[in-house]
Design an enzyme around this catalytic site. Structure first.
Site, PDB file in Angstrom:
ATOM      1  N   THR A 204       0.839  -1.198   0.000  1.00 20.60           N
ATOM      2  CA  THR A 204       0.000   0.000   0.000  1.00 20.60           C
ATOM      3  C   THR A 204       0.871   1.244   0.000  1.00 20.60           C
ATOM      4  O   THR A 204       1.901   1.293   0.688  1.00 20.60           O
ATOM      5  CB  THR A 204      -0.985   0.100   1.190  1.00 20.60           C
ATOM      6  OG1 THR A 204      -1.567   1.412   1.186  1.00 20.60           O
ATOM      7  CG2 THR A 204      -0.346  -0.112   2.545  1.00 20.60           C
TER       8      THR A 204
ATOM      9  N   ASP B 238      -0.035   3.766   1.397  1.00 19.03           N
ATOM     10  CA  ASP B 238      -0.350   4.468   2.664  1.00 19.03           C
ATOM     11  C   ASP B 238       0.631   4.147   3.792  1.00 19.03           C
ATOM     12  O   ASP B 238       0.663   4.856   4.790  1.00 19.03           O
ATOM     13  CB  ASP B 238      -1.764   4.086   3.136  1.00 19.03           C
ATOM     14  CG  ASP B 238      -2.828   4.357   2.088  1.00 19.03           C
ATOM     15  OD1 ASP B 238      -2.597   5.231   1.233  1.00 19.03           O
ATOM     16  OD2 ASP B 238      -3.883   3.691   2.118  1.00 19.03           O
TER      17      ASP B 238
HETATM   18  O1  F6P Z   1      -5.192   2.601   0.097  1.00 19.88           O
HETATM   19  C1  F6P Z   1      -4.670   3.234  -1.022  1.00 19.88           C
HETATM   20  C2  F6P Z   1      -5.532   4.406  -1.435  1.00 19.88           C
HETATM   21  O2  F6P Z   1      -4.937   5.008  -2.571  1.00 19.88           O
HETATM   22  C3  F6P Z   1      -5.788   5.424  -0.335  1.00 19.88           C
HETATM   23  O3  F6P Z   1      -4.696   6.278  -0.119  1.00 19.88           O
HETATM   24  C4  F6P Z   1      -7.025   6.108  -0.868  1.00 19.88           C
HETATM   25  O4  F6P Z   1      -7.805   6.648   0.183  1.00 19.88           O
HETATM   26  C5  F6P Z   1      -7.773   4.969  -1.526  1.00 19.88           C
HETATM   27  O5  F6P Z   1      -6.829   3.966  -1.814  1.00 19.88           O
HETATM   28  C6  F6P Z   1      -8.487   5.375  -2.808  1.00 19.88           C
HETATM   29  O6  F6P Z   1      -9.143   4.261  -3.321  1.00 19.88           O
HETATM   30  P1  F6P Z   1      -9.903   4.259  -4.724  1.00 19.88           P
HETATM   31  O7  F6P Z   1      -8.884   4.036  -5.801  1.00 19.88           O
HETATM   32  O8  F6P Z   1     -10.849   3.126  -4.622  1.00 19.88           O
HETATM   33  O9  F6P Z   1     -10.553   5.597  -4.878  1.00 19.88           O
END
Ligand code: F6P
Length: 362
Positions: free
Chosen positions: A139, A141
């Protein structure tokens, strides 16, 4: 049926720089250990729908620097709560039995799950049902516990740092406040590291609620000393003191029901109306997830992928590979699921940043 042991690999959750580098390391080391290796398409959906193919060296040729995942992924499909259409309507069913049978019927003895917290939670549940699983922490994050780094974080942090460098130009030339909203969910790792690396004057993270007054004070302090511009990096999960996160929208059926977003624009309006200084917001969004991984991530991914196969061979099932003190180790999946890994507001990096004058909005 071949006498060789057979394993499979899947990528789950949102895409992330370095997924292909891990797949490559998993496939190459499996083959060299004499294992047969299946690639499962589209995360856990492919496991339930039985979409998998044998892989060889050619399947992973040339993918080391490529973003995305050659296997495909989804952050919606959970075998324990799987949408099945009945009369055109989605009905959620437990399809874990079907998923496990799909592995059994091909003689697949082990499964490597490359994913973030949602995917690793599913991996842990499958492991409790007897599937031999090794997880790999993915991730941007960096919010998975028991490891000092998830792969993808270094690349996202580099992208955010480059964005801050570029925003400096306009901020300085136009005497503006420039705000960069970065991802990270409820953790401030991307904002903190890119903010320090990119010389941001304010770094706003979920772990330290902000007040607009504190930010204003920093902006005014800079102006009275002749610096008529300010750079702010704000994590999407940052919130005002006594307030809540800014939600872009709710998402049904996703691993993450709450889609964060909008705090940067909100902050921009608040700062402009309080200070009268022209302010602009840039939302970096999925640019942080795309593109080629940094050399650090490529090396980490390669180590994780090879170590995951090694863990399977030595029988370390129900485990996740992790980075601790620059060594790759394994930790139990049980100690990973549902444990947040956040920035320590009293940690070394936050304190160091405060010492050089960075404002955290508190
Ligand atoms: O977990 C990774 C992430 O990019 C987060 O930082 C973000 O909140 C989320 O996924 C966004 O997800 P999606 O691509 O489903 O909008």
């Amino acid at each position: 049926m071949s006498s060789k042991k057979t394993i499979a690999v899947l990528t789950g959750g949102g895409d992330c720089p370095g997924l292909n580098a891990v797949i490559r390391a998993v496939v190459r080391s499996s083959l060299r250990e004499g294992l047969r290796i299946y690639g499962i398409e589209n995360g856990f959906a492919g496991l339930v729908e039985d979409q998998m193919e044998l892989m060889d060296d050619y399947s992973v040729s040339g993918i080391l620097p490529r973003g995305g995942t050659i296997l495909g992924t989804t952050n919606r499909d959970n075998p324990f709560h799987y949408a099945v259409l009945e009369d055109g309507q989605p009905i959620y069913k437990d399809m874990s039995g079907k998923a496990i049978n799909n592995l059994k019927k091909r003689g697949i003895d082990g499964l490597i799950v490359i994913g973030g917290d949602g995917s690793l939670r599913i991996a842990q549940k499958l492991s409790a049902l007897g599937v031999n699983i090794v997880g790999v922490p993915k991730t941007i994050d960096n919010d998975i516990p028991c490891t000092e780094r998830t792969f993808g974080f270094d690349t996202a942090m580099s992208t955010a740092t480059e964005a801050l460098d570029r925003l400096h130009t306009t901020a300085e030339s136009h005497h503006r406040v420039m705000i960069l909203e970065v991802m990270g969910r409820n953790a401030g790792w991307i904002a903190l590291h890119s903010g320090v690396a990119g010389g941001a004057h304010c770094i706003l993270i979920p772990e330290i609620p902000y007040t607009i007054e504190s930010i204003n004070q920093k902006i005014q302090e800079r102006r009275t000393t002749g610096r008529n511009f300010s750079i702010i990096v704000v994590a999407e999960g940052a919130k005002p003191l006594g307030g809540d996160v800014t939600v872009a929208r709710m998402v049904e059926g996703s691993f993450e029901a709450v889609r964060l977003g909008g705090v940067g624009e909100k902050l921009t309006r608040d700062i402009e109306s309080l200070t009268g200084i022209e302010s602009r917001c840039t939302v970096l969004g999925h640019l942080q997830r795309g593109g080629t991984p940094t050399p650090f991530d490529r090396v980490l991914c390669t180590r994780y992928g090879a170590a995951a196969v090694g863990a399977y061979i030595t029988g370390s099932y129900g485990a996740m590979v992790a980075l601790q003190k620059d060594a790759i180790i394994t930790v139990p999946l049980d100690s990973v699921a549902d444990q947040p890994h956040n920035v320590d507001p009293d940690g070394e990096l936050v304190n160091m940043a405060r010492k050089i004058g960075v404002c955290f909005g508190d």
